[in-house]
Design a protein around this motif. Structure first.
Motif, short mmCIF file in Angstrom:
data_model
loop_
_atom_site.label_atom_id
_atom_site.label_comp_id
_atom_site.label_asym_id
_atom_site.label_seq_id
_atom_site.Cartn_x
_atom_site.Cartn_y
_atom_site.Cartn_z
N LYS A 166 0.83 -1.21 0.00
CA LYS A 166 0.00 0.00 0.00
C LYS A 166 0.86 1.26 0.00
N THR A 167 1.80 1.32 0.93
CA THR A 167 2.67 2.51 1.01
C THR A 167 3.60 2.58 -0.19
N PHE A 168 4.07 1.44 -0.64
CA PHE A 168 4.97 1.41 -1.81
C PHE A 168 4.26 1.94 -3.05
N LEU A 169 2.97 1.60 -3.19
CA LEU A 169 2.20 2.10 -4.31
C LEU A 169 2.08 3.62 -4.22
N ALA A 170 1.76 4.13 -3.04
CA ALA A 170 1.62 5.58 -2.88
C ALA A 170 2.94 6.30 -3.18
N LYS A 171 4.05 5.75 -2.73
CA LYS A 171 5.35 6.35 -3.01
C LYS A 171 5.66 6.32 -4.51
N SER A 172 5.30 5.23 -5.15
CA SER A 172 5.53 5.11 -6.59
C SER A 172 4.71 6.12 -7.39
N VAL A 173 3.49 6.38 -6.92
CA VAL A 173 2.65 7.37 -7.57
C VAL A 173 3.26 8.75 -7.45
N ALA A 174 3.81 9.06 -6.28
CA ALA A 174 4.48 10.35 -6.10
C ALA A 174 5.61 10.52 -7.11
N LYS A 175 6.38 9.46 -7.32
CA LYS A 175 7.45 9.51 -8.33
C LYS A 175 6.88 9.68 -9.73
N ALA A 176 5.79 8.98 -9.99
CA ALA A 176 5.21 9.00 -11.33
C ALA A 176 4.74 10.39 -11.74
N ILE A 177 4.22 11.15 -10.78
CA ILE A 177 3.71 12.48 -11.12
C ILE A 177 4.68 13.59 -10.74
N GLY A 178 5.89 13.20 -10.32
CA GLY A 178 6.90 14.20 -9.97
C GLY A 178 6.53 15.03 -8.77
N ALA A 179 5.90 14.41 -7.79
CA ALA A 179 5.39 15.14 -6.62
C ALA A 179 6.34 15.05 -5.44
N LYS A 180 6.24 16.04 -4.58
CA LYS A 180 6.92 15.97 -3.29
C LYS A 180 6.19 14.96 -2.42
N LEU A 181 6.93 14.12 -1.72
CA LEU A 181 6.32 13.08 -0.89
C LEU A 181 6.43 13.47 0.58
N LEU A 182 5.29 13.47 1.26
CA LEU A 182 5.24 13.68 2.70
C LEU A 182 4.56 12.48 3.33
N LEU A 183 5.14 11.94 4.39
CA LEU A 183 4.59 10.74 5.03
C LEU A 183 4.45 10.95 6.53
N PHE A 184 3.28 10.64 7.05
CA PHE A 184 3.05 10.69 8.49
C PHE A 184 2.66 9.30 8.96
N GLN A 185 3.37 8.80 9.98
CA GLN A 185 3.09 7.47 10.53
C GLN A 185 2.24 7.62 11.78
N PHE A 186 0.98 7.14 11.71
CA PHE A 186 0.15 7.15 12.90
C PHE A 186 0.74 6.21 13.95
N PHE A 187 0.44 6.51 15.19
CA PHE A 187 0.89 5.66 16.30
C PHE A 187 -0.29 5.46 17.25
N PRO A 188 -0.23 4.46 18.13
CA PRO A 188 -1.37 4.19 19.01
C PRO A 188 -1.77 5.43 19.82
N GLY A 189 -3.05 5.77 19.75
CA GLY A 189 -3.55 6.92 20.49
C GLY A 189 -3.35 8.26 19.80
N CYS A 190 -2.84 8.25 18.59
CA CYS A 190 -2.58 9.49 17.86
C CYS A 190 -3.89 10.23 17.59
N GLY A 191 -3.91 11.54 17.84
CA GLY A 191 -5.08 12.35 17.59
C GLY A 191 -4.82 13.41 16.54
N LYS A 192 -5.80 14.27 16.31
CA LYS A 192 -5.65 15.28 15.26
C LYS A 192 -4.61 16.33 15.62
N GLU A 193 -4.36 16.53 16.91
CA GLU A 193 -3.38 17.54 17.31
C GLU A 193 -2.00 17.22 16.74
N GLU A 194 -1.67 15.94 16.67
CA GLU A 194 -0.36 15.55 16.14
C GLU A 194 -0.26 15.84 14.65
#
Length: 309
Positions: free
Chosen positions: A63-91
């Protein structure tokens, strides 16, 4: 004006779809997921909402590999956020430096990036976040904007430049409202043929028979509902390569079986679900490695040292 990003336009007659110029090293394991991503990219800039995709499925299906590949395909900047247990919108909205200074979180960063260039924001493993995050993401996707007084008030993204890809590991249900706002696809385990091709891409010396020995055992575990840690394709790739690395260590059949089972079923409590005899798997693997080794010597007349993956 709607922007068509990164697509090869279909011909006037006979063509029914467009396609992304995915990187050469990307092996399509789920064509439906790729088509969903294509549609999301093509829809960027339509209306006022952000184009968003939710990729669900077990860990390790790409899943993540596909998203990263799409970013390369369209020449986009890639930003990734890893959720963690208990993560809320404030993070997602705010972060702090080591000295405690308040700085922008991943969402404001993605908005700012979209004002300058194409951006793909990956929000990884939504399952681990609080359910309230789903509602926050719904509002953000609907309006392409957020309001944060501490960061200057209203922040609005360029929706023709920002694609949101949310991944989920099938651990909890996303809210219905979020599912309605996203293009959703469930990525399952690849077919035997595709997984074989994937393994041989990283282990070019391997044979189809060797790959299928591991895939058969992996699929048996994947199908069992009681297995907590199901073997993923990247893990099988690594295990096949490691078997080649240790082939000359003079191991007994018992040692081979212990090594293979440790790589295939890392959690001891899951090993009871493997129907196949570990010693039989080990014997098949060792025999096929010998065949590969001997075939290499016969074809060249010299001892071969295949490159490690």
């Amino acid at each position: 004006m709607n922007k068509r990003i990164g697509f090869v336009p279909p011909s006037a007659k006979g063509a029914t779809s467009t396609h992304l110029p995915l990187p050469e090293d990307y092996i399509v394991t789920d064509s439906a997921a790729v088509r969903v991503i294509e549609c999301a990219v093509d829809a960027m800039g339509e209306g006022i909402a952000l184009s968003a995709v939710l990729l669900d499925g077990p860990p390790g299906v790409g899943k993540t590999f596909l998203a990263k590949s799409v970013a390369k395909a369209i020449g986009a900047k890639l930003l990734l956020f890893q959720f963690f247990p208990g993560c809320g919108k404030e993070e997602l909205l705010r972060d702090k430096t080591i000295d405690g200074t308040l700085v922008a979180g991943i969402i404001p960063l993605a908005i700012a990036s979209s004002l300058e260039k194409k951006t793909v924001l990956i929000l990884n493993e939504l399952d681990k976040a609080e359910v309230a995050v789903d509602s926050f993401l719904l509002d953000f996707i609907n309006e392409a904007q957020i309001f944060i007084p501490q960061l200057g008030g209203e922040l609005k993204a360029d929706n023709s430049n920002l694609l949101i890809v949310i991944t989920k590991n099938d651990q909890r249900d996303a809210t219905e409202a979020l599912l309605r706002r996203c293009r959703v696809v469930y990525m399952n385990w690849p077919s035997i043929e595709t997984e074989t091709r994937f393994i041989m891409n990283y282990n070019p010396w391997a044979t189809k028979k060797l790959c299928e020995i591991f895939i058969e055992a992996a699929n048996q575990l994947r199908r069992h509902p009681g297995v907590k840690k199901k073997p993923s394709t990247p893990e099988i790739v690594r295990l096949v390569g490691d078997c080649w690395r240790i082939r000359n260590q003079g191991m007994t059949l018992l040692e081979w079986s212990q090594f293979i089972i440790s790589g295939l079923v890392p959690l001891p409590q899951d090993r009871k679900y493997l129907d196949q005899n570990p010693m039989a798997i080990a014997a098949e693997v060792r025999s096929e490695l010998d065949e590969i080794h001997n075939a290499g010597i016969l074809s060249t007349g010299i001892e071969l040292s295949f490159p490690a993956p």
